[in-house]
Write a protein that holds these residues in place. Structure first.
Motif, mmCIF file in Angstrom:
data_model
loop_
_atom_site.group_PDB
_atom_site.id
_atom_site.type_symbol
_atom_site.label_atom_id
_atom_site.label_comp_id
_atom_site.label_asym_id
_atom_site.label_seq_id
_atom_site.Cartn_x
_atom_site.Cartn_y
_atom_site.Cartn_z
ATOM 1 N N ASN A 178 -7.240 11.611 3.541
ATOM 2 C CA ASN A 178 -8.612 11.735 3.001
ATOM 3 C C ASN A 178 -8.875 12.926 3.876
ATOM 4 N N ARG A 209 -3.898 3.322 0.441
ATOM 5 C CA ARG A 209 -4.118 2.925 -0.993
ATOM 6 C C ARG A 209 -3.482 1.709 -1.359
ATOM 7 N N TYR A 231 0.786 -1.440 -0.094
ATOM 8 C CA TYR A 231 0.086 -0.012 0.095
ATOM 9 C C TYR A 231 0.975 1.356 -0.130
#
Length: 587
Positions: A568, A579, A563
């Motif tokens: 956010n 992500r 990731y």
């Protein structure tokens, strides 16, 4: 069944770690730097990119000759033809040359004629490009190629036979028989005897050439000494450099991209103002990733599904309303490209599934559809299987156009294609590109032979074991490190790109919540719990190939993920979001 990706941790250089610490980096930052280079030489120029670090243009072979030729063309009466490639590197090259000639050197725009290539007729100075140049009614003072031309002796010779001089500027590999003899001069760092950085993009080469033209104009008394430098052109040289996936470990590329991003984020250009209206990147500054995935995709969509001229007109827009109009068309083109891409991906995945075995070294696919999309297909399929991949499209004229992606780090596609051409001299109608990305055109009847030769060529380079998907990471992170402050430490090492990848981490989690999201329901939104009990929101884009495919994971599953941490922003609150790039179920 596709082999599970092998997750490996990048190796660290102790010497680089210590040198990075001496430059004032944190332990975490120094570790990331030590994962990306084992050279302490020029480390400060890599970590702290500045325009003053750019290698002097004089190191670029033939640049003085090219400048003299262009100055003479400026002084002449005929038109100057800019023959450029159709991708983002080519379009930004056209913008750089036009802006320099017209806005900085005073050449009337009526004297500039653009001949931007067409994906349908292939890469380079093709027969179609020559035909378009010969159809120009005004006398031609000079043709300047950018991001192409090095492999086009035959067509350049045709132009020479019509008394049309060609100055080649390019960055692609030089063919075995050398630079085009019929060109009046060739500026390409790849040519023998050139000491310039071999990794720069085509837009960077024409930028350097125009910088030298400015100096020549001043020396000839044709331009005032106080005339502005061309550093503003870094605005879109950065875009072309990122889009062409050249090395971002190079101090030259890092410097131009860093400077370009600073200019981009000032939003003085109508084009970039319009882009901010369309997508403000959640209020964050535009970075290299944004340029690659949000801007270059739209620029490239013009040549893939519509008119490439739209992309050039967008970058050159004189006011915000004009820029909005062209961007709206580019966005429509991009949506159209995505729809066509989904259709072609279904074909590609089916073929790949039928072809694949544990002993497969490469993937060659024959598709129907838009040839402008096949490069994306080659990347998607290649990354899924961890194999060098060529996606070929039937042009319905007895030929196949192909785009290849190396995927495996040690693969050299240019070398592979060269070897294949030696085994069968008439295999290629045309070919070109880089180590990691290449293009070609072949007779459709040679498809099976091409596939076999490509498999042999890759096997020669890889060795006895077939490739497996490899995911390189920067290791694991502790729960206490996973905060929004981590993003600031990472961002200080921008720009990220090829050979200077954005940090990727691995970790073991249990899924506490999961659901399908997105219009196509192919993305997964989930909550992941660490062994230490911390819970993080995560998003896994393109986790499924299509909507009908069952969700591969469920609440309670234990998984190993790779990731990238991100932030956010929602309802005025900033939180960390993971992500996901891969997720593997573990026991």
């Amino acid at each position: 069944m596709i082999k599970s990706p092998k997750i490996v941790h990048r190796t660290s250089s102790k010497a680089v770690f210590e040198s990075a610490k001496e430059l004032g980096l944190t332990d975490f930052q120094a570790r990331l730097v030590s994962h990306r280079t084992n050279q302490t030489k020029q480390l400060d120029e890599i970590v702290f990119p500045k325009l003053k670090h750019i290698q002097h243009p004089s190191a670029l072979k033939n640049i003085e000759q090219a400048a003299e030729v262009i100055v003479n063309a400026i002084k002449a009466d005929g038109v100057i033809v800019l023959a450029t490639d159709y991708d983002t590197d080519g379009v930004t090259s056209a913008w750089v040359a036009t802006t320099a000639l017209c806005d900085y050197f005073g050449v009337p725009k009526s004297r500039i004629v653009h001949v931007i290539g067409d994906r349908k007729t292939g890469y380079g100075i093709t027969d179609d490009v020559v035909k378009r140049i010969l159809a120009i009614e005004q006398p031609i003072a000079l043709v300047i190629s950018a991001d192409q031309g090095s492999s086009d002796e035959e067509r350049i010779a045709v132009l020479k036979s019509h008394n049309i001089p060609v100055c080649v500027t390019d960055h692609h590999q030089i063919p075995l028989n050398g630079v085009p003899e019929s060109a009046i001069c060739t500026v390409n760092p790849q040519q023998e005897g050139c000491e310039y950085d071999k990794t720069v993009a085509g837009c960077f080469v024409i930028f350097l050439v125009m910088t030298q033209v400015r100096q020549s104009l001043i020396q000839n008394g044709l331009l005032d000494k106080s005339s502005p430098s061309l550093k503003y052109l870094a605005l879109n040289v950065a875009l072309g450099t990122v889009a062409d996936s050249v090395s971002l470990k190079s101090p030259n590329n890092r410097a131009i991209v860093h400077a370009g991003l600073q200019l981009v984020n000032m939003f003085q250009s109508p084009a970039w103002q319009a882009l901010r209206e369309l997508n403000d990147n959640q209020g964050h500054p535009f970075d290299a990733e944004f340029l690659g995935f949000q801007v270059a995709t739209r620029i490239n969509a013009a040549s893939r599904v519509s008119e490439v001229a739209t992309a050039f007109k967008f970058l050159s827009a004189g006011n915000i309303n004009e820029a909005r109009m062209y961007l709206e068309q580019l966005d429509t083109d991009n949506q159209n490209r995505r729809a066509q891409q989904e259709v072609m991906l279904k074909q590609a995945y089916k073929q790949a599934l039928d072809k694949y075995s544990n002993d497969t070294y490469s993937m060659t696919l024959k598709l129907s559809g838009n040839a402008g999309i096949q490069g994306i297909i080659a990347s998607r399929v290649g990354e899924l299987y961890g194999l060098p991949t060529v996606a070929m499209t039937d042009l319905k004229d007895g030929t196949l156009a192909g785009s290849a992606r190396g995927i495996v780090s040690e693969i050299d596609l240019r070398q592979a294609f060269q070897w294949m051409s030696e085994q069968k001299e008439d295999l290629f109608l045309s070919m070109g590109g880089h180590k990691g990305a290449a293009g070609c055109m072949i007779p459709i009847d040679f498809y099976d032979e091409f596939s076999q030769l490509f498999e042999q060529a890759i096997k020669q380079q890889v060795g006895d074991s077939a490739p497996v998907p490899i995911i390189e990471t920067d290791g694991e992170l502790n729960d206490w490190q996973l905060t929004p402050n981590l993003i600031e430490e990472i961002s200080a090492l921008e720009p990220f790109g090829r050979e200077w990848p954005k940090p990727l981490f691995s970790g073991k989690f249990s899924i506490t919540q999961i659901r399908e999201v997105g219009q196509s329901k192919t993305h997964l939104s989930c909550k992941l719990k660490t062994a230490g009990g911390s819970i993080f929101q995560a998003i896994y884009f393109n986790a499924k190939q299509n909507e009908s495919e069952p969700t591969p994971f469920a609440t309670g599953d234990k998984v190993t993920c790779t990731y990238q941490p991100g932030v956010n922003n929602f309802a005025g609150r900033t939180t960390l979001q993971l992500r996901i790039s891969s997720m593997i179920e573990t026991s």
